[in-house]
Design a protein around this motif. Sequence first.
Motif, PDB file in Angstrom:
ATOM      1  N   ARG A 192       0.800  -1.296  -0.025  1.00  0.00           N
ATOM      2  CA  ARG A 192      -0.070  -0.078   0.127  1.00  0.00           C
ATOM      3  C   ARG A 192       0.708   1.339   0.136  1.00  0.00           C
ATOM      4  O   ARG A 192       0.518   2.154  -0.799  1.00  0.00           O
ATOM      5  N   ALA A 193       1.900   1.277   0.891  1.00  0.00           N
ATOM      6  CA  ALA A 193       2.849   2.558   0.816  1.00  0.00           C
ATOM      7  C   ALA A 193       3.443   2.803  -0.463  1.00  0.00           C
ATOM      8  O   ALA A 193       3.590   3.705  -0.881  1.00  0.00           O
ATOM      9  N   ASP A 196       0.820   4.231  -3.040  1.00  0.00           N
ATOM     10  CA  ASP A 196       0.655   5.491  -2.709  1.00  0.00           C
ATOM     11  C   ASP A 196       1.948   6.288  -3.211  1.00  0.00           C
ATOM     12  O   ASP A 196       1.720   7.305  -3.837  1.00  0.00           O
ATOM     13  N   ARG A 197       2.916   5.877  -3.109  1.00  0.00           N
ATOM     14  CA  ARG A 197       4.098   6.725  -3.394  1.00  0.00           C
ATOM     15  C   ARG A 197       4.176   6.913  -4.919  1.00  0.00           C
ATOM     16  O   ARG A 197       4.402   7.728  -5.702  1.00  0.00           O
ATOM     17  N   GLU A 199       1.335   6.697  -6.995  1.00  0.00           N
ATOM     18  CA  GLU A 199       0.455   7.606  -7.392  1.00  0.00           C
ATOM     19  C   GLU A 199       0.809   9.168  -7.143  1.00  0.00           C
ATOM     20  O   GLU A 199       0.737   9.771  -8.080  1.00  0.00           O
ATOM     21  N   SER A 200       1.657   9.167  -5.989  1.00  0.00           N
ATOM     22  CA  SER A 200       2.033  10.562  -5.936  1.00  0.00           C
ATOM     23  C   SER A 200       3.213  11.005  -6.879  1.00  0.00           C
ATOM     24  O   SER A 200       2.958  12.195  -7.482  1.00  0.00           O
ATOM     25  N   GLN A 232      -6.029   2.634  -9.618  1.00  0.00           N
ATOM     26  CA  GLN A 232      -7.676   2.411  -9.047  1.00  0.00           C
ATOM     27  C   GLN A 232      -8.398   1.312  -9.909  1.00  0.00           C
ATOM     28  O   GLN A 232      -9.389   1.001  -9.664  1.00  0.00           O
TER      29      GLN A 232
END
Length: 245
Positions: A192-193, A196-197, A199-200, A232
């Motif tokens: 997950r981390a 998230d990175r 996507e950033s 997504q």
Amino acid sequence: MLKTLLADFRIVFERDPAARNWLEVLTCYPGFHALALHRFSHWLWHLGLPLVPRLISHLARFLTGIEIHPGATIGKAVFIDHGMGVVIGETAIVGDYALIYQGVTLGGTGKETGKRHPTLGDNVVVGAGAKVLGNIYVGHNVRIGAGSVVLREVPSDCTVVGVPGRVVYRAGERVDPLEHGSLPDSEAQVIRALLDRIESLEKEVQAIGQSRLQPVLVGAVQGKDGTYCRLQDRVIEEFLGGSGI
């Protein structure tokens, strides 16, 4: 020995909600039977009696599917739930109030002599199919997740999950030994981390907008129509939701 057997008998009612009466426990719980036979064979083993302790251990394995070497040291109020396929080696030490599920192995990693099997502290829970290998120490109040392979020493008051086993600290939090669903998933947290990175970083690339060509998104997959699937995407969401972990 009688006090220890009585403690083994009483702990069944605390650890297994399916235990309804004393007769059922005496006649239908192979974990209790295996421990009772082991304590007798262990006593004979320390007397130096040849062959007979191993024969009793072999008989217990035939009757219960649980193999405990007569040289193993088992603490009081230990509960082996279901038990089929449990193997406990000669120099293994299991502390008081341990909870061991089916398919667990407390084994060695080589042909070395002397202490070559693990030592479990008090109140340790070892999930189904977990393997604890080698002369290592697992501290008090440790929970080992189902299917984990533990090859290194584990401090007290923490949880181990994965292959090889990874330690996840649970400082100051008491967890019921029967709540297997509360085990943390360290691999999912890392994934997950990372996502998230990614996507950033994608948002930063899109914000730059220096090229007229459509940028290839980091971590994206190109479909048949030439488009790129976002993070997504439904498959990824299902993976993060637990179906792929």
